[in-house]
Design a protein around this motif. Structure first.
Motif, PDB file in Angstrom:
ATOM      1  N   LYS A 231       0.836  -1.206   0.000  1.00  0.00           N
ATOM      2  CA  LYS A 231       0.000   0.000   0.000  1.00  0.00           C
ATOM      3  C   LYS A 231       0.874   1.260   0.000  1.00  0.00           C
ATOM      4  O   LYS A 231       0.571   2.228  -0.679  1.00  0.00           O
ATOM      5  CB  LYS A 231      -0.939  -0.009   1.216  1.00  0.00           C
ATOM      6  CG  LYS A 231      -2.051  -1.039   1.061  1.00  0.00           C
ATOM      7  CD  LYS A 231      -3.083  -0.939   2.158  1.00  0.00           C
ATOM      8  CE  LYS A 231      -2.534  -1.380   3.473  1.00  0.00           C
ATOM      9  NZ  LYS A 231      -3.483  -1.380   4.566  1.00  0.00           N
TER      10      LYS A 231
ATOM     11  N   ASP B  75      -4.418  -5.046  -7.779  1.00  0.00           N
ATOM     12  CA  ASP B  75      -5.483  -4.052  -7.595  1.00  0.00           C
ATOM     13  C   ASP B  75      -6.704  -4.703  -6.957  1.00  0.00           C
ATOM     14  O   ASP B  75      -7.357  -4.138  -6.086  1.00  0.00           O
ATOM     15  CB  ASP B  75      -5.884  -3.439  -8.948  1.00  0.00           C
ATOM     16  CG  ASP B  75      -4.850  -2.439  -9.448  1.00  0.00           C
ATOM     17  OD1 ASP B  75      -4.033  -1.973  -8.630  1.00  0.00           O
ATOM     18  OD2 ASP B  75      -4.847  -2.151 -10.658  1.00  0.00           O
ATOM     19  N   ARG B  76      -6.985  -5.931  -7.403  1.00  0.00           N
ATOM     20  CA  ARG B  76      -8.147  -6.656  -6.857  1.00  0.00           C
ATOM     21  C   ARG B  76      -7.930  -6.928  -5.365  1.00  0.00           C
ATOM     22  O   ARG B  76      -8.846  -6.823  -4.563  1.00  0.00           O
ATOM     23  CB  ARG B  76      -8.301  -7.960  -7.648  1.00  0.00           C
ATOM     24  CG  ARG B  76      -9.643  -8.540  -7.520  1.00  0.00           C
ATOM     25  CD  ARG B  76     -10.242  -9.092  -8.767  1.00  0.00           C
ATOM     26  NE  ARG B  76     -11.556  -9.596  -8.403  1.00  0.00           N
ATOM     27  CZ  ARG B  76     -11.899 -10.860  -8.489  1.00  0.00           C
ATOM     28  NH1 ARG B  76     -11.072 -11.758  -8.957  1.00  0.00           N
ATOM     29  NH2 ARG B  76     -13.122 -11.237  -8.131  1.00  0.00           N
TER      30      ARG B  76
ATOM     31  N   GLU C 271      -8.581  -3.820  -3.475  1.00  0.00           N
ATOM     32  CA  GLU C 271     -10.033  -3.532  -3.404  1.00  0.00           C
ATOM     33  C   GLU C 271     -10.730  -4.391  -2.345  1.00  0.00           C
ATOM     34  O   GLU C 271     -11.590  -3.946  -1.618  1.00  0.00           O
ATOM     35  CB  GLU C 271     -10.697  -3.927  -4.741  1.00  0.00           C
ATOM     36  CG  GLU C 271     -10.880  -2.842  -5.742  1.00  0.00           C
ATOM     37  CD  GLU C 271     -11.145  -3.463  -7.107  1.00  0.00           C
ATOM     38  OE1 GLU C 271     -11.897  -4.446  -7.199  1.00  0.00           O
ATOM     39  OE2 GLU C 271     -10.541  -2.967  -8.092  1.00  0.00           O
ATOM     40  N   LEU C 272     -10.387  -5.696  -2.328  1.00  0.00           N
ATOM     41  CA  LEU C 272     -11.121  -6.659  -1.484  1.00  0.00           C
ATOM     42  C   LEU C 272     -10.630  -6.718  -0.037  1.00  0.00           C
ATOM     43  O   LEU C 272     -11.351  -7.183   0.831  1.00  0.00           O
ATOM     44  CB  LEU C 272     -11.030  -8.076  -2.093  1.00  0.00           C
ATOM     45  CG  LEU C 272     -11.670  -8.277  -3.461  1.00  0.00           C
ATOM     46  CD1 LEU C 272     -11.330  -9.663  -4.014  1.00  0.00           C
ATOM     47  CD2 LEU C 272     -13.196  -8.097  -3.364  1.00  0.00           C
TER      48      LEU C 272
END
Ligand code: 13P
Ligand code: SF4
Length: 301
Positions: free
Chosen positions: A44, A295-296, A299-300
């Motif tokens: 991150k 990216d997924r 997001e999750l």
């Protein structure tokens, strides 16, 4: 030593560079870093940090992840040969074969994997978010690669799904046997046992808490217990002991040292900044697909 640190700080300013260090890095490397944490936190940071250069004090897959998430930045891995044997235990070809054997089943890959393996997967995860991400995916079946131990741990928490696991493992964490836990528990009865999910599932079953390196540190900080037995790499003891001098921390096994994580020294960091060593590049043909899995995850998680 003081001179090296001063020069590193000067070069960092000059090059608009930030130093990211994993929790397993040597104490003096952690001390000079701008950000220290687990794989998830550092991903991150890499995605969001404002800088021209990221010096990644860790292993190759971590620097590659940073490059995928921050393609416009120069990402440097101070030690070229700092790899992760677990990440090398599966190839993209293996993943393609698994997919053809289980058509339509999503593939979740541990971040400890190559860019090519990520590109063949549907979603990535770290030890900090694997359970949450697996539980949030649709369908009753999931292929999990490459860490069989982490896969077992996730499967024990996401009981509604069938898991197809790959038999990869980390040599360092695999050294811990269930008997080691029973022996230290007997010796330090007041201590809580904190285990990384890369350990054998039988070891994880005996833990008071299982989590990523930063989650282990957070648990020890919040707990009122006077002592902790640490079932992950020795590097985490640096911050634990520094931040909580009144608590006792014992390493569960004397062999909990990742040789690859210990390759990076202050001299390597200095050389990285001075001579631009070693610039990370990722194959354009797979970068977009691999980035999608990261990216997924973001997001999750
Ligand atoms: P964390 O993501 O928990 O920091 O672990 C990374 C790793 O390589 C553990 O061996
Ligand atoms: Fe890889 Fe194990 Fe080292 Fe983590 S501790 S970087 S999984 S070899």
């Amino acid at each position: 030593m003081r001179e090296i640190i001063i020069t590193i700080q000067e070069l960092k300013r000059k090059r608009r560079a930030v130093l990211l260090a994993h929790n397993y890095q040597l104490d003096d490397v952690q001390a000079v870093a701008d950000y220290v944490g687990d794989s998830f936190y550092l991903s991150k940071v890499a995605a969001d940090v404002k800088s021209d250069v990221i010096v990644f004090c860790g292993v190759r897959f971590m620097a590659e992840t940073a490059k995928l998430l921050a393609p416009d930045k120069e990402v440097l891995l101070p030690e070229r040969d700092a790899g992760c044997p677990l990440a090398e235990m599966i190839t993209a070809e293996d993943v393609r074969r698994l997919k053809s054997e289980h058509p339509g089943t999503p593939v979740m890959c541990y971040v400890n994997s190559s860019v090519e393996v990520k590109a063949e997967s549907n979603v990535c995860c770290t030890s900090a978010n694997a359970v949450k991400i697996a539980a949030s995916l649709p369908g009753k079946k999931l292929i999990f690669v490459p860490d069989g131990n982490l896969g077992h741990y996730v499967a024990s928490r996401v009981m509604e799904k069938e898991f197809i696991l790959w038999p990869g493992h980390c040599y360092t964490h695999a050294k811990i046997k269930p008997d080691d836990v029973l022996t230290v528990r007997e010796k330090y009865r007041e201590a809580k046992v904190l285990i990384h999910p890369e350990c054998d599932p039988e070891v994880a079953r005996l833990a008071d808490f299982t989590g990523s390196t930063s989650q282990i540190m957070h648990y020890a900080e919040k707990s009122s217990a006077p002592a902790f037995i640490i079932g992950t790499e020795v590097g985490v003891l640096y911050q634990l002991s520094a931040k909580q001098p009144d608590k006792k921390f014992y390493l569960l096994h004397p062999g909990l040292i990742c040789p690859n994580m210990k390759k990076t020294r202050l001299e390597s960091v200095l050389a990285a900044l001075k001579d631009n060593k070693h610039s990370i590049t990722v194959e354009q043909a797979v970068a977009a697909k691999a980035r999608y899995t990261l990216d997924r995850m973001l997001e999750l998680a």
